[in-house]
Enzyme design. Structure first.
Site, PDB file in Angstrom:
ATOM      1  N   SER A 127      -3.519  -3.105  -5.246  1.00  0.00           N
ATOM      2  CA  SER A 127      -3.163  -4.639  -6.211  1.00  0.00           C
ATOM      3  C   SER A 127      -3.091  -5.365  -4.862  1.00  0.00           C
ATOM      4  CB  SER A 127      -1.712  -4.997  -7.209  1.00  0.00           C
ATOM      5  OG  SER A 127      -2.361  -4.298  -8.505  1.00  0.00           O
TER       6      SER A 127
ATOM      7  N   GLU B  28       4.708   0.583 -11.286  1.00  0.00           N
ATOM      8  CA  GLU B  28       5.492   0.894 -10.554  1.00  0.00           C
ATOM      9  C   GLU B  28       6.507   1.579 -11.044  1.00  0.00           C
ATOM     10  OE1 GLU B  28       7.275  -3.183  -9.001  1.00  0.00           O
ATOM     11  OE2 GLU B  28       5.196  -3.473  -8.951  1.00  0.00           O
TER      12      GLU B  28
ATOM     13  N   ARG C 271      -4.037 -19.590 -41.899  1.00  0.00           N
ATOM     14  CA  ARG C 271      -4.654 -17.997 -42.644  1.00  0.00           C
ATOM     15  C   ARG C 271      -4.467 -17.627 -44.021  1.00  0.00           C
ATOM     16  NH1 ARG C 271     -10.560 -16.000 -43.470  1.00  0.00           N
ATOM     17  NH2 ARG C 271     -10.030 -13.720 -43.922  1.00  0.00           N
TER      18      ARG C 271
ATOM     19  N   ARG D 176      10.606  -3.425 -10.811  1.00  0.00           N
ATOM     20  CA  ARG D 176       9.935  -3.178 -12.100  1.00  0.00           C
ATOM     21  C   ARG D 176      10.820  -4.391 -13.275  1.00  0.00           C
ATOM     22  NH1 ARG D 176      12.060   2.714 -10.108  1.00  0.00           N
ATOM     23  NH2 ARG D 176      10.069   3.524  -9.960  1.00  0.00           N
TER      24      ARG D 176
ATOM     25  N   GLY E  90      -6.180  -9.287 -37.940  1.00  0.00           N
ATOM     26  CA  GLY E  90      -7.454  -8.615 -38.390  1.00  0.00           C
ATOM     27  C   GLY E  90      -8.997  -8.235 -37.794  1.00  0.00           C
TER      28      GLY E  90
ATOM     29  N   CYS F  43       0.721  -1.296  -0.019  1.00  0.00           N
ATOM     30  CA  CYS F  43      -0.087   0.018  -0.075  1.00  0.00           C
ATOM     31  C   CYS F  43       0.817   0.956  -0.138  1.00  0.00           C
ATOM     32  CB  CYS F  43      -0.861   0.471   0.919  1.00  0.00           C
ATOM     33  SG  CYS F  43      -2.220  -1.435   1.233  1.00  0.00           S
TER      34      CYS F  43
ATOM     35  N   ASN G 163       7.483   7.354 -18.253  1.00  0.00           N
ATOM     36  CA  ASN G 163       8.507   9.009 -17.880  1.00  0.00           C
ATOM     37  C   ASN G 163       9.133   8.324 -17.075  1.00  0.00           C
ATOM     38  OD1 ASN G 163       7.294  10.187 -20.450  1.00  0.00           O
ATOM     39  ND2 ASN G 163       5.660  11.389 -18.690  1.00  0.00           N
TER      40      ASN G 163
END
Length: 416
Positions: A192, A397, A302, A277, A373, A158, A401
């Site tokens: 979380s 976390e 495909r 991280r 697609g 927290c 930036n």
């Protein structure tokens, strides 16, 4: 190979010895072979394969149900504990698997290939909660919580508040001393694992006049009077992962539940998030690789204009570019993990790994939808889920930036 039912602590303990040898090799060996970031021990290879198989055979079939319910199923949570995946580095005397940090990273990556929510649950438990307690906990706290964290208790970290996101230490949650107890008041947001957590590591300020130097970490039981869990956030992705507000209204915590030293919480948060991280980087490359693998299988089947989609040169160039970016991200994550494990400086490398892996995951999953697609835009395939799940990697976390700021500061320091 180990059967799924046998992964457990025995598999991890088999991994431990050679993992430790790998760390020694990283520090001392001049052998070119040992310098490869893919120089996994046999046990690490087996671990990676076994956890991957566990994820595919036991978890993947439940992913859609968990997303629809917005929760991790109880049997999947128990599966994680039963197979030693929630106490990877916890010592054996506490019931943990006593493996390595790099093993945690491999596990987080493999789980991410199947589901981001399970991956982040495992990541937070191992790289934040367990590590903090092992590094800073008193014997009392270790004896009380480590056995539970290894076997049946989820922990939650927290830190964030409405006024303290990237500016993490602008927090308002306070802890006032009354005899042997502290009384915590405040609100934490975007926490979380909070819905099912049995213990919370709470950052609160014991002396706001000192600014961030008053921040202290408290270990708070879920059933402590005054602690309540708010609503689960209605998020873009990671829908099965609980993200709730946690409220503290005159919550009394004994001073023996202080983790580490008074006023050092800000240092602990910075330190543990540097390690965390790397875990987020592992989650991101797992998500990206899982999405990529499923998409490539589709492009090889495909057909349009009389040939496989994969056979068009324009497609091959895009696929090759994304595959190269993904490999570069994985190497950054592995490098940061090996450096951390070897006791070498890793903060810059961790920031690079987290930044690049999260950006590459967003790019990869976006391109995969393009390659699929129309069907890639539907819930008939898991591609759109990977796309939604990975976006948070550029935010939590430490935003992208913030990672760039960290990298720049460290580069500047290198030239002084």
């Amino acid at each position: 190979m180990f059967a799924i039912r046998n992964i457990g602590t025995k598999t991890f303990r088999l991994c431990r010895n050679l993992a430790q040898k790998n760390v020694a090799n990283l520090s001392t060996s001049t052998d070119t072979i040992n310098r490869s970031l893919y120089n996994f021990s046999d046990e690490e290879v087996q671990l990676k394969e076994t956890v991957g198989r566990l994820a595919r055979e036991k978890i993947e079939s439940k992913v859609r149900e968990m997303e629809q319910k917005g929760d991790v199923l109880p049997e999947i949570r128990q599966l994680m504990f039963d197979n030693g995946l929630m106490g990877i580095e916890i010592p054996g005397k506490y019931g943990g698997t006593e493996s390595s940090f790099f093993s945690s990273i491999l596990v987080v990556e493999e789980l991410g290939k199947v589901d981001g929510s399970i991956s982040v649950m495992c990541d937070i438990q191992n790289t934040l909660i367990n590590t903090l307690l092992m590094q800073l906990g008193s014997d009392y706290l270790k004896d009380k919580y480590l056995p539970r964290l290894a076997t049946d208790m989820i922990g939650s970290f927290c830190l964030s508040e409405s006024s303290s996101g990237s500016d993490a230490f602008a927090m308002r949650t306070s802890a006032s001393k009354n005899g042997d107890y502290y009384t915590i008041n405040g609100n934490k947001l975007w926490i979380s694992n909070s819905k099912h957590a049995g213990v919370f590591f709470v950052m609160a300020n014991v002396n706001p006049s000192l600014g961030y130097k008053g921040i202290t970490c408290f270990v708070v039981d879920r059933d402590t009077p005054g602690l309540t869990i708010g609503k689960n956030e209605d998020k873009l992705g990671l829908l099965a992962s609980s993200t709730c507000a946690v409220h503290f209204d005159d919550v009394k915590v004994h001073e023996k539940n202080i983790l580490g030293k008074i006023g050092q919480g800000y240092k602990y948060a910075i330190s543990i998030l540097n390690e965390g991280r790397i875990g987020i980087g592992a989650q991101m490359i797992g998500l990206a690789q899982g999405c990529f693998d499923k998409t490539i299988a589709y492009t090889r089947e495909r057909q349009q204009f009389g040939q496989r989609i994969f056979d068009f040169q324009g497609m091959q160039h895009q696929i090759s570019h994304v595959a190269t970016q993904l490999e570069a991200a994985r190497l950054l994550v592995y490098n940061a993990a090996r450096l951390k494990e070897a006791g070498k400086p890793f903060i810059k490398e961790a920031a690079m790994a987290k930044y690049f892996a999260s950006e590459v995951a967003c790019q990869t999953t976006s391109k995969c939808i393009d390659w699929m697609g129309g069907v890639g835009y539907t819930k008939d395939y898991p591609i759109e889920k990977y796309y939604r799940d990975c976006k948070v990697g550029t935010i939590y976390e430490g935003t992208s930036n913030i990672q760039l700021n960290t990298i720049a500061k460290l580069i500047d320091a290198e030239f002084k």
